[in-house]
Write a protein that holds these residues in place. Sequence first.
Motif, PDB file in Angstrom:
ATOM      1  N   LEU A 172       0.834  -1.211   0.000  1.00 16.79           N
ATOM      2  CA  LEU A 172       0.000   0.000   0.000  1.00 16.79           C
ATOM      3  C   LEU A 172       0.865   1.256   0.000  1.00 16.79           C
ATOM      4  N   ILE A 173       1.884   1.270   0.850  1.00 17.24           N
ATOM      5  CA  ILE A 173       2.754   2.444   0.937  1.00 17.24           C
ATOM      6  C   ILE A 173       3.514   2.647  -0.369  1.00 17.24           C
ATOM      7  N   ALA A 174       4.061   1.575  -0.925  1.00 17.93           N
ATOM      8  CA  ALA A 174       4.810   1.682  -2.181  1.00 17.93           C
ATOM      9  C   ALA A 174       3.925   2.228  -3.300  1.00 17.93           C
ATOM     10  N   GLN A 175       2.697   1.726  -3.403  1.00 22.22           N
ATOM     11  CA  GLN A 175       1.775   2.208  -4.441  1.00 22.22           C
ATOM     12  C   GLN A 175       1.396   3.660  -4.217  1.00 22.22           C
ATOM     13  N   HIS A 176       1.201   4.024  -2.953  1.00 22.32           N
ATOM     14  CA  HIS A 176       0.837   5.401  -2.630  1.00 22.32           C
ATOM     15  C   HIS A 176       1.964   6.366  -3.015  1.00 22.32           C
ATOM     16  N   LEU A 177       3.198   5.984  -2.746  1.00 23.27           N
ATOM     17  CA  LEU A 177       4.339   6.831  -3.100  1.00 23.27           C
ATOM     18  C   LEU A 177       4.485   6.937  -4.616  1.00 23.27           C
ATOM     19  N   ALA A 182       2.292  11.034  -0.029  1.00 23.39           N
ATOM     20  CA  ALA A 182       3.358  11.170   0.967  1.00 23.39           C
ATOM     21  C   ALA A 182       2.963  10.418   2.230  1.00 23.39           C
ATOM     22  N   VAL A 183       3.970   9.866   2.913  1.00 33.38           N
ATOM     23  CA  VAL A 183       3.727   9.057   4.102  1.00 33.38           C
ATOM     24  C   VAL A 183       4.722   9.449   5.185  1.00 33.38           C
ATOM     25  N   ILE A 184       4.228   9.634   6.401  1.00 35.66           N
ATOM     26  CA  ILE A 184       5.101   9.768   7.560  1.00 35.66           C
ATOM     27  C   ILE A 184       4.615   8.751   8.595  1.00 35.66           C
ATOM     28  N   LEU A 185       5.530   7.959   9.139  1.00 37.76           N
ATOM     29  CA  LEU A 185       5.121   6.870  10.005  1.00 37.76           C
ATOM     30  C   LEU A 185       6.118   6.641  11.122  1.00 37.76           C
ATOM     31  N   THR A 186       5.650   5.948  12.152  1.00 36.55           N
ATOM     32  CA  THR A 186       6.518   5.507  13.238  1.00 36.55           C
ATOM     33  C   THR A 186       6.498   3.990  13.293  1.00 36.55           C
ATOM     34  N   SER A 187       7.572   3.420  13.837  1.00 40.03           N
ATOM     35  CA  SER A 187       7.622   1.979  14.035  1.00 40.03           C
ATOM     36  C   SER A 187       8.692   1.657  15.068  1.00 40.03           C
ATOM     37  N   HIS A 188       8.367   0.760  15.991  1.00 38.86           N
ATOM     38  CA  HIS A 188       9.349   0.302  16.972  1.00 38.86           C
ATOM     39  C   HIS A 188      10.284  -0.741  16.371  1.00 38.86           C
ATOM     40  N   GLN A 189       9.904  -1.269  15.209  1.00 34.32           N
ATOM     41  CA  GLN A 189      10.715  -2.287  14.567  1.00 34.32           C
ATOM     42  C   GLN A 189      11.203  -1.793  13.210  1.00 34.32           C
ATOM     43  N   ALA A 190      12.260  -2.438  12.709  1.00 35.09           N
ATOM     44  CA  ALA A 190      12.788  -2.068  11.402  1.00 35.09           C
ATOM     45  C   ALA A 190      11.722  -2.325  10.336  1.00 35.09           C
ATOM     46  N   LEU A 191      11.622  -1.433   9.374  1.00 33.50           N
ATOM     47  CA  LEU A 191      10.638  -1.613   8.315  1.00 33.50           C
ATOM     48  C   LEU A 191      11.017  -2.821   7.459  1.00 33.50           C
ATOM     49  N   PRO A 192      10.076  -3.742   7.218  1.00 30.66           N
ATOM     50  CA  PRO A 192      10.390  -4.964   6.485  1.00 30.66           C
ATOM     51  C   PRO A 192      10.261  -4.805   4.972  1.00 30.66           C
ATOM     52  N   TRP A 193      10.417  -3.598   4.469  1.00 30.60           N
ATOM     53  CA  TRP A 193      10.258  -3.348   3.046  1.00 30.60           C
ATOM     54  C   TRP A 193      11.465  -2.588   2.512  1.00 30.60           C
ATOM     55  N   LYS A 194      11.694  -2.731   1.224  1.00 27.49           N
ATOM     56  CA  LYS A 194      12.767  -1.993   0.563  1.00 27.49           C
ATOM     57  C   LYS A 194      12.180  -0.726  -0.034  1.00 27.49           C
ATOM     58  N   LEU A 195      12.172   0.319   0.763  1.00 25.71           N
ATOM     59  CA  LEU A 195      11.650   1.607   0.339  1.00 25.71           C
ATOM     60  C   LEU A 195      12.709   2.673   0.569  1.00 25.71           C
TER      61      LEU A 195
END
Length: 206
Positions: A172-177, A182-195
């Motif tokens: 979803l994020i990749a398609q949106h970009l 535009a996307v701003i996000l938080t995460s306690h874990q490493a993002l599991p995507w190649k963005l």
Amino acid sequence: MLEAVSLSCRRGQRRVFSDLSVKLEAGQCCLVSGPNGSGKTSLLRILANIAQADAGQLLWHERPVQRNDSDYRRNLMYGGHAPGLNANLSVQENLDSLLLQDRVAWERQDYDQALRAGGLLAYRRVPLRQLSAGQRRRVFLVRLSLSNRPLWILDEQLTALDSAGQHFLGELIAQHLQRQGAVILTSHQALPWKLDVQHLDLGSAC
């Protein structure tokens, strides 16, 4: 697209962050990181115009965002820690209500495709109270996929998602970009995507 200039935030007598600036252009994604208590959720709530900064300015397309700015709200989708769903309603009833609130004109084919992509097609008639936390999170993601709002502000949306749910969110994020959202996000874990992601570390910004 979105610019925050010299933001400051306090909780009681404690300064959470000060003189913080961030700029987000169309097609960009920014990951906000930092330890617990560094102000990640506070920052996102300020950027979503849900909370007010103690100082600083928020700009949308170079226009100052006013308090309770309905035009700005119509251009953003905010996802907080809680999905904001009614546990007594079914998946479809929740989505119907939310999409009506979002003023989204959807086609049944697109609706069913989004439910299928989110792994919820077989659960459309099931009350939310019978679903797991991860499935409830996916309901919000289906709503997100059907929205046409250019700015996504997402707070800890990876929480409770299994690998398939994480993959769905990443797509979803990749398609949106790609559509110049535009996307701003938080995460306690490493993002599991190649963005291609900008990083804003509140631990070093305090």
